[in-house]
Design a protein around this motif. Structure first.
Motif, short mmCIF file in Angstrom:
data_model
loop_
_atom_site.label_atom_id
_atom_site.label_comp_id
_atom_site.label_asym_id
_atom_site.label_seq_id
_atom_site.Cartn_x
_atom_site.Cartn_y
_atom_site.Cartn_z
N ILE B 266 0.80 -1.22 0.00
CA ILE B 266 0.00 0.00 0.00
C ILE B 266 0.84 1.27 0.00
O ILE B 266 0.33 2.33 -0.29
CB ILE B 266 -1.01 0.03 1.18
N ASP B 267 2.11 1.17 0.29
CA ASP B 267 2.96 2.36 0.34
C ASP B 267 3.74 2.55 -0.94
O ASP B 267 4.92 2.84 -0.93
CB ASP B 267 3.92 2.26 1.53
N PHE B 268 3.06 2.40 -2.06
CA PHE B 268 3.77 2.58 -3.31
C PHE B 268 3.50 3.96 -3.91
O PHE B 268 3.93 4.26 -5.01
CB PHE B 268 3.38 1.48 -4.31
N LEU B 269 2.78 4.80 -3.18
CA LEU B 269 2.49 6.16 -3.65
C LEU B 269 3.14 7.17 -2.72
O LEU B 269 3.48 6.86 -1.58
CB LEU B 269 0.98 6.39 -3.70
N GLN B 270 3.25 8.37 -3.22
CA GLN B 270 3.96 9.40 -2.45
C GLN B 270 3.02 10.08 -1.46
O GLN B 270 1.96 10.58 -1.85
CB GLN B 270 4.51 10.45 -3.41
N PRO B 271 3.40 10.13 -0.17
CA PRO B 271 2.56 10.85 0.78
C PRO B 271 2.67 12.36 0.57
O PRO B 271 3.61 12.85 -0.03
CB PRO B 271 3.13 10.43 2.14
N ILE B 272 1.68 13.09 1.10
CA ILE B 272 1.61 14.52 0.82
C ILE B 272 2.38 15.36 1.81
O ILE B 272 2.38 16.57 1.74
CB ILE B 272 0.15 15.01 0.78
N ASP B 273 3.04 14.73 2.77
CA ASP B 273 3.65 15.55 3.82
C ASP B 273 4.86 16.35 3.35
O ASP B 273 5.30 17.26 4.01
CB ASP B 273 4.03 14.68 5.03
N LYS B 274 5.39 16.00 2.17
CA LYS B 274 6.56 16.75 1.69
C LYS B 274 6.16 17.80 0.66
O LYS B 274 7.02 18.33 -0.03
CB LYS B 274 7.56 15.76 1.06
N ASP B 275 4.89 18.07 0.53
CA ASP B 275 4.44 18.99 -0.51
C ASP B 275 4.94 20.40 -0.24
O ASP B 275 5.09 20.82 0.90
CB ASP B 275 2.90 18.99 -0.58
N ILE B 276 5.17 21.09 -1.34
CA ILE B 276 5.71 22.46 -1.25
C ILE B 276 4.63 23.41 -1.75
O ILE B 276 4.00 23.14 -2.77
CB ILE B 276 6.97 22.60 -2.12
N PRO B 277 4.36 24.55 -1.12
CA PRO B 277 4.94 25.01 0.13
C PRO B 277 4.31 24.30 1.33
O PRO B 277 3.22 23.75 1.22
CB PRO B 277 4.57 26.49 0.15
N LYS B 278 4.99 24.37 2.42
CA LYS B 278 4.45 23.73 3.63
C LYS B 278 3.18 24.45 4.05
O LYS B 278 3.11 25.65 4.05
CB LYS B 278 5.48 23.80 4.74
N GLY B 279 2.20 23.68 4.40
CA GLY B 279 0.93 24.29 4.80
C GLY B 279 -0.01 24.51 3.64
O GLY B 279 -0.96 25.25 3.76
N CYS B 280 0.24 23.86 2.51
CA CYS B 280 -0.67 24.06 1.39
C CYS B 280 -1.91 23.17 1.52
O CYS B 280 -2.85 23.31 0.77
CB CYS B 280 0.02 23.85 0.05
#
Lengths: 655, 330
Positions: B266-280
């Motif tokens: 199930i962890d073959f996709l990218q989690p959103i916690d590294k999205d830029i900018p932070k807090g989007c």
């Protein structure tokens, strides 16, 4: 002895045997051998033991048998380290595992949901239910009395009485209009509409407001704001202004007493005004950082706007315009706004709008957080808290996006001269006599336009006054101007002529006309409004809706004689070319420095002579000090006790 | 939004401020099911709406096998007839779309001229191409648009892989060598249909998220939806690790092993916690029931989950323009 044998017999698993082999404990082996010898007895005793083990259970449901079985399973299949040494530990772990509660998916819902919300909501519904009961009983009693008379006549009289009432409360029928809003896509859920409807009803029972409507919803990063728009009744407005006047006549030092009295009197509805005054003085305090100025600030602030302009003592030149905000009940402050984050919480009245908030909010582009008392972290600076920012944005949205079909609202010429304002200052009375400028009422003779006519921008008008560059309505700007003229005249000319000028001066201004949307400015080749039909698939029930492109989230709907508008968005204006930070305004920062010019002037560096002088002085001082010390040592008397103590201490140390 | 749940999520859309007209929902429901049966899709989703100045675009997608890679997008303005969204797009057009800030016009044949917004870019008229890119004239004459065929002839370059379209410009992509394409004016024009396709793909690549555990990778590499997935529970929604981007364009699976409870399927996709900018991403629970995750970078993109029912969905209802002012706004 036999019991022990059988205990081992039960666990006659290969794993256990291996384990025992490894240990090669002779006693254990011996026992096993002996147990094998007693095979004939085995069956009966082992079953007996098994029964015993199965029955044996303390508090929980786990019997000794299952525990041992689970433990052996653990040893065999998981093959843990040092099974005998950590035997108790593994057993303990197993027991903890039994203790762990089983997950019940049905209970997840109840455990996770916020129960107090549900409790509060049911309380709200209970309250309204109670009121209804009272009403019905009253009606019933009345009905009993009425039985003696002819019912029809009585009914007619009631109707006449109601229509004769001067301040009839106009309440938005939210459930009805929400149906249309939902068709456009800006509506709220039924739950929300129902709760807001209850709140509006409760507020209307207070007999303070002339007009209550749901203004809309503004999203914040953490919480949303629901906004109600209320207009005060005449007597209530008068009362408020009178209290303020009496407050100003008393010494400012008694401010707190009056404040408390008022608070008791009004039960919080007045809080908004005072709070914001206090806050502003606080903000100013922190800005000026001098306690001496604070009193001046406070006084000037309390007075501002409610008294004649010449009484205002602007503490800083730059903030003179800050004080000049529109009076309660006029222009942009005509209506008061109540907001809440959660519909079951209390509704908080927003502070009065000040022009500088409008001007500053035009420069920034910032999401709301959802907390009224949060500071606005923006560039360029916004002087105020989030509630001031919210108030400013609401005013801007209101001014631009409150639209109605042509002739739906007309300006209220009827009540133009019927008002007598008592207990107010001359300026206040004058302002309120001009109030009809912005008082629009529903046109009784309104003839609904066709849907296709409503898709044309010429058939829609702004009915709320627009806000000027200075952050006030045009009517107010004119009033202020005339007032200032009148003051200047008063200064130079004697009393007799002043009356003359005053009579001439009586404001002969035209009210803000209801401007059609077709005159609105295009934003970078994009029309500011979008006209749509809703219910396209049912030709008989097609209605017109208007969307604002400048303020995404602002909608207006017209369906026959039902017209309304709402806002549901982030409270931000759409800018065609994106947000641009304005050029650095040096004034803001210069002003702080200009307050105390001493900080700005550069100090001279000391010359060589100065330094020499300085050192010589220091030498002199040092010498004087030495002399003094000598004098002191001469004066001190030799104390025997002290010496004794010293000796004791030293001896102790050496020991 | 899965068409099956469309009626259940209308309230969630309302509290998220993304609702579309209520009277459209029954029409959409039926026309999308028809679309599904015509194309033999396993399921059909209503993706969202792009608000324009006149007629809005409604976007839907369906898939036949792989719920992520095989998605086929459609758009419609009447919501009764659906058109395929073009997939054969030249690279320079994605570059243009990044620069356009205007609203959509509402006419798929409308040609946006990039001149006015190209001022800021350093070399006007020069389109940077990677040396490996070849001209590909084969697809030029397809479709009936004779008037634009010339435009396409000259600018039709090897099409980009749609899953790699992102709104942010990655510097590494562009090499120092830049060729100037012969017909300048043609390269500054973009048909709105193409712009729509690229914008939709950008939004989908950057905002379309799913809860962890919803998609399941089988040992043979096929991706399926977990049949008994009941949505994230209250303890999981606070963690951004549990929300995964559907597109896997930037994803290197090595990183995922930082997770303690890593599960390869199930962890073959990218989690959103590294999205830029932070807090989007903003998260909140509204009405004690709906989990709403707004993406502030693409205003209008929202992830919804009904906590009581476990139904979740991604939805977009906005004007298709990226919010470049975001750093000033939070």
């Amino acid at each position: 002895m036999s019991k022990k044998n059988h205990l081992l017999k039960i666990s006659s698993d290969p794993g256990w045997k291996m384990l025992s082999d490894v240990k090669t404990s002779s006693t254990v082996n011996h026992k096993i051998k002996s147990s094998i010898k007693t095979q004939s007895r085995k069956m009966s005793v082992s079953s007996e033991l098994a029964n015993y083990l199965k029955i044996k259970e303390d508090n929980g449901n786990i019997s000794l048998y299952t525990h041992i079985q689970a433990l052996l399973d653990l040893f065999i299949f998981q093959n843990p380290l040092r099974p005998i040494e950590y035997f108790e530990y593994y057993s303990e772990q197993l027991k903890q595992y039994y203790q762990r509660p089983r997950r019940n998916p049905d209970l997840d819902f109840l455990n996770n949901i916020e129960l107090n919300v549900c409790n509060k909501l049911t309380d709200i519904y209970k309250d309204t239910g109670g009121e209804k009961k009272e009403d019905t009983t009253n009606n019933f009693l009345e009905y009993k009395e009425e039985l003696q008379y002819e019912v029809e006549n009585e009914y007619e009289e009631n109707v006449v009485k109601k229509t004769n009432e001067f301040d009839r409360i106009v309440i938005q029928d939210l459930s009805k209009i929400n149906y249309l809003f939902n068709k456009v896509g800006c509506g709220i859920t039924n739950d929300e509409a129902y709760l807001i409807g209850i709140t509006i009803n409760q507020m209307s029972n207070q007999d303070k407001f002339k007009n209550i409507r749901y203004w809309g919803k503004i999203f914040g990063l953490k919480h949303n704001y629901y906004v109600l728009e209320c207009e005060l009744q005449k007597k209530e407005l008068e009362y408020k202004l009178m209290i303020l006047n009496s407050l100003l006549k008393n010494n400012i030092n008694n401010f707190m007493d009056v404040y408390e009295n008022v608070y008791e009197h009004e039960e919080g509805s007045m809080m908004g005004i005072y709070e914001q005054d206090e806050e502003m003085s606080k903000i100013k305090l922190s800005a000026s950082r001098t306690t001496s100025n604070s009193m001046v600030n406070e006084s000037s602030f309390v007075k501002s706007g409610f008294q004649d302009s010449n009484l205002c003592i602007p503490s800083f030149a730059e903030e003179s315009d800050v004080d000049d905000y529109e009076m309660y009940g006029f222009g942009t402050n005509k209506k008061s706004y109540f907001v809440t984050n959660q519909l079951f919480d209390e509704w908080v009245e927003l502070p009065l709008l000040k022009p500088h908030h409008i001007i500053q909010s035009r420069n920034i582009n910032q999401y709301f957080v959802g907390d009224l008392d949060a500071p606005v972290k923006s560039y360029p600076l916004f002087r105020g808290l989030e509630k001031h920012y919210l108030r400013a944005q609401i005013a801007r949205i209101t001014a631009v996006t409150q639209i109605s079909p042509r002739d739906y609202f007309i300006i209220d010429h009827q009540h133009r001269k019927s008002n007598n304002w008592t207990g107010l200052s001359s300026f206040q009375a004058k302002v309120l006599s001009q109030k009809w400028n912005h008082d629009y009422i529903e046109n009784i003779n309104y003839q609904p336009l066709s849907v296709y006519a409503l898709l044309n921008p010429t058939n829609w008008v702004h009915h709320t006054p627009l806000i000027t560059e200075e952050g006030v309505t045009r009517a107010w700007a004119k009033l202020r101007k005339s007032q200032n003229d009148y003051e200047t005249v008063k200064e130079y000319v004697n009393e007799e002529t002043y009356e003359m000028t005053a009579s001439i001066d009586s404001v002969t201004e035209v009210p803000d006309p209801l401007i059609p949307l077709s005159e609105d400015v295009y934003a970078d080749k994009v029309p500011p409004w979008k006209f749509e039909t809703i219910n396209q698939f049912d030709g008989t029930a097609t209605h017109a809706s208007v969307k604002s492109i400048l303020w995404p989230g602002a909608f207006a709907v017209a369906c026959e004689s039902l017209v309304d508008y709402t806002y549901c968005g982030w409270g931000q204006k759409w800018q065609a070319n994106g947000f641009r930070t304005p050029v650095v305004l040096c004034d803001e920062f210069q002003a702080e420095l200009l307050v105390n010019p001493a900080t700005m002037t550069e100090a001279k560096d000391p010359t060589y002579e100065d330094e020499q002088l300085f050192y010589s002085k220091i030498q002199q001082l040092q010498e004087e000090l030495k002399k003094k010390r000598k004098a002191i040592t001469h004066l001190t008397v030799y104390d025997v006790n002290e010496e004794d103590e010293e000796r004791v201490l030293t001896s102790h140390d050496y020991d | 939004m899965d068409v099956k749940f469309m009626h259940n999520l209308t309230d969630a859309l309302k509290v998220a401020g993304c609702s579309i007209g209520e009277d459209l929902i029954p029409v959409l429901y039926n026309s999308l099911i028809q679309l599904q049966s015509e194309n033999h899709f396993e399921s059909i989703y209503f993706w969202g709406r792009i608000v324009t100045l006149s007629n809005d675009y409604y976007i839907a997608y369906g898939y036949q096998k792989d719920p992520i890679k095989d998605r086929i997008f459609f758009y419609s303005q009447t919501i009764l007839e659906w058109d395929l969204i073009p997939t054969d797009l030249p690279i320079n057009e994605t570059d243009l779309v990044r620069k356009i800030k205007t609203k959509f016009n509402g006419n798929p044949r409308y040609v946006e001229i990039a001149d006015k917004f190209n001022k800021s870019s350093g070399e006007p008229g020069v389109v940077r191409l990677t040396p490996s890119v070849l001209f590909n004239d084969e697809g030029a004459m397809e479709g009936g648009e004779e008037e634009y065929s010339r435009t396409k002839d000259s600018s039709r370059i090897k099409s980009v892989h749609l899953d790699e379209i992102v709104s942010s410009i990655t510097i590494g992509e562009e090499t120092g060598e830049s060729e100037s394409v012969e017909d300048f004016s043609a390269n500054k024009m973009i048909k709105e249909e193409d712009r729509l396709a690229i914008s939709v793909k950008m939004i989908d690549n950057e905002c379309h998220i799913a809860p962890r555990g919803f998609y399941y990778k089988l040992p043979d590499g096929n991706i399926v939806k977990a049949p008994y997935f009941k949505g994230l529970d209250y303890s999981e929604i606070g963690n951004e690790n549990n929300f995964l981007h559907i597109s896997s364009h930037r994803w290197t699976p090595g990183k995922s092993k930082q997770r303690l409870d890593y599960n390869g399927s199930i962890d073959f996709l990218q989690p959103i916690d590294k999205d830029i900018p932070k807090g989007c991403w903003t998260t909140r629970i509204v009405s004690n029931r709906y989990l709403i995750k707004h993406n502030l970078l693409w205003p209008g993109a929202v992830f919804l989950q009904d906590m009581n029912l476990g139904i979740h969905s991604f939805f977009y209802n906005g004007d298709g323009v990226k919010n470049l002012d975001l750093p000033f706004m939070i």
